[in-house]
Design a protein around this motif. Structure first.
Motif, PDB file in Angstrom:
ATOM      1  N   LEU A 100      59.288  88.959 -70.645  1.00  0.00           N
ATOM      2  CA  LEU A 100      58.483  88.027 -71.438  1.00  0.00           C
ATOM      3  C   LEU A 100      57.181  87.774 -70.706  1.00  0.00           C
ATOM      4  O   LEU A 100      57.186  87.426 -69.525  1.00  0.00           O
ATOM      5  N   SER A 101      56.044  87.967 -71.381  1.00  0.00           N
ATOM      6  CA  SER A 101      54.757  87.900 -70.686  1.00  0.00           C
ATOM      7  C   SER A 101      53.655  87.378 -71.589  1.00  0.00           C
ATOM      8  O   SER A 101      53.673  87.582 -72.804  1.00  0.00           O
ATOM      9  N   ASP A 102      52.673  86.691 -70.947  1.00  0.00           N
ATOM     10  CA  ASP A 102      51.465  86.315 -71.679  1.00  0.00           C
ATOM     11  C   ASP A 102      50.359  87.331 -71.438  1.00  0.00           C
ATOM     12  O   ASP A 102      49.245  87.167 -71.923  1.00  0.00           O
ATOM     13  N   GLY A 103      50.650  88.381 -70.665  1.00  0.00           N
ATOM     14  CA  GLY A 103      49.701  89.461 -70.438  1.00  0.00           C
ATOM     15  C   GLY A 103      48.662  89.186 -69.380  1.00  0.00           C
ATOM     16  O   GLY A 103      47.918  90.085 -69.000  1.00  0.00           O
ATOM     17  N   VAL A 104      48.582  87.942 -68.890  1.00  0.00           N
ATOM     18  CA  VAL A 104      47.527  87.565 -67.954  1.00  0.00           C
ATOM     19  C   VAL A 104      48.086  87.202 -66.583  1.00  0.00           C
ATOM     20  O   VAL A 104      47.755  87.826 -65.580  1.00  0.00           O
ATOM     21  N   ASP A 105      48.949  86.178 -66.528  1.00  0.00           N
ATOM     22  CA  ASP A 105      49.460  85.775 -65.224  1.00  0.00           C
ATOM     23  C   ASP A 105      50.922  85.346 -65.235  1.00  0.00           C
ATOM     24  O   ASP A 105      51.482  85.056 -64.183  1.00  0.00           O
ATOM     25  N   ARG A 166      44.495  85.272 -56.146  1.00  0.00           N
ATOM     26  CA  ARG A 166      43.956  84.708 -57.391  1.00  0.00           C
ATOM     27  C   ARG A 166      44.687  83.418 -57.728  1.00  0.00           C
ATOM     28  O   ARG A 166      45.923  83.358 -57.678  1.00  0.00           O
ATOM     29  N   SER A 167      43.929  82.404 -58.091  1.00  0.00           N
ATOM     30  CA  SER A 167      44.489  81.126 -58.507  1.00  0.00           C
ATOM     31  C   SER A 167      44.181  80.918 -59.985  1.00  0.00           C
ATOM     32  O   SER A 167      43.022  80.829 -60.383  1.00  0.00           O
ATOM     33  N   LEU A 168      45.262  80.873 -60.775  1.00  0.00           N
ATOM     34  CA  LEU A 168      45.144  80.687 -62.220  1.00  0.00           C
ATOM     35  C   LEU A 168      46.347  79.858 -62.659  1.00  0.00           C
ATOM     36  O   LEU A 168      47.294  80.362 -63.249  1.00  0.00           O
TER      37      LEU A 168
END
Length: 219
Positions: A100-105, A166-168
């Protein structure tokens, strides 16, 4: 437990669509029932049970108080709601994992109950990127307008030694695949840095999940 309609990104629109305007609707994909039947079962998400079952030729996902349809993009990849995708991965031992993914982070791996233990992920090849190249990508990135409802979110990339962080919302190590493409943390997600005359753009995700963020000029 993940909520695909979480605040702030539910109104996300594809970056390419924002730039190019309306596009033709994607033709519906039909997946044979025999393929969908492979994915039916109960999946574990941090101790919570996610039920996947069929109604007719539609694959559904159910948690207490919430039911959502899997909209096929291919025979293994499905869209859930406005942001998330679910990919069903079957390993050599016959085990099934729902990614399961949002495609970004964000990426969550949900093993189907009763599946054999998944084999360990393959080690990275160990690409080395010169520090001078990594330094180009350091700074604060601002999302290109029109991609989401919120306007206060930023992406920060810093360099620790020879490693990009990376901080998101949460921090993740960016492991180089090439001088411009990096794997995000321990996920299968990839982010790419595109350098042109105007500066640096970070390309996160792809397709309807793609997000673009521009490096702010240093003051």
């Amino acid at each position: 437990m993940i909520n695909p309609q979480r605040a702030g990104i539910a109104a996300r629109v594809p970056a390419t669509a924002a730039a190019a305007g309306p596009t033709e609707a994607q033709a519906p994909v039909r997946v044979p029932r025999s393929v969908l039947e492979r994915y039916v079962g109960e999946y574990d998400q941090n101790g919570n049970t996610i039920k996947v079952f069929l109604e007719g030729d539609t694959l559904l996902r159910e948690v207490p108080g919430q039911r959502a349809a899997f909209v096929p993009i291919s025979e293994t990849l499905f869209r859930i709601g406005a942001v998330f995708t679910a990919e069903f991965v079957i390993d050599e031992a016959g085990g099934v994992t729902q990614v399961l993914s949002d495609g970004v982070d964000l990426e969550f791996r949900l093993p189907r109950k009763g599946s054999p233990a998944a084999p360990p992920p393959a080690a990275d090849a160990g690409v080395r990127v010169p520090r001078s190249v990594l330094e180009r990508y350091v700074g604060t990135y601002e999302y290109i307008p029109g991609q989401m409802s919120r306007t206060d979110l930023k992406v920060v990339v810093r360099l620790e030694g020879d490693t990009l962080i990376r901080s998101l919302g949460q921090e993740a190590v960016l492991t180089p695949i090439s001088e411009t493409r990096f794997r995000v943390g321990n996920t299968s997600l990839v982010t790419e840095f595109v350098v042109d005359e105007a500066g640096v753009t970070q390309v996160m995700g792809s397709g309807f999940q793609q997000m673009l963020a521009r490096l702010e000029p240093q003051r």
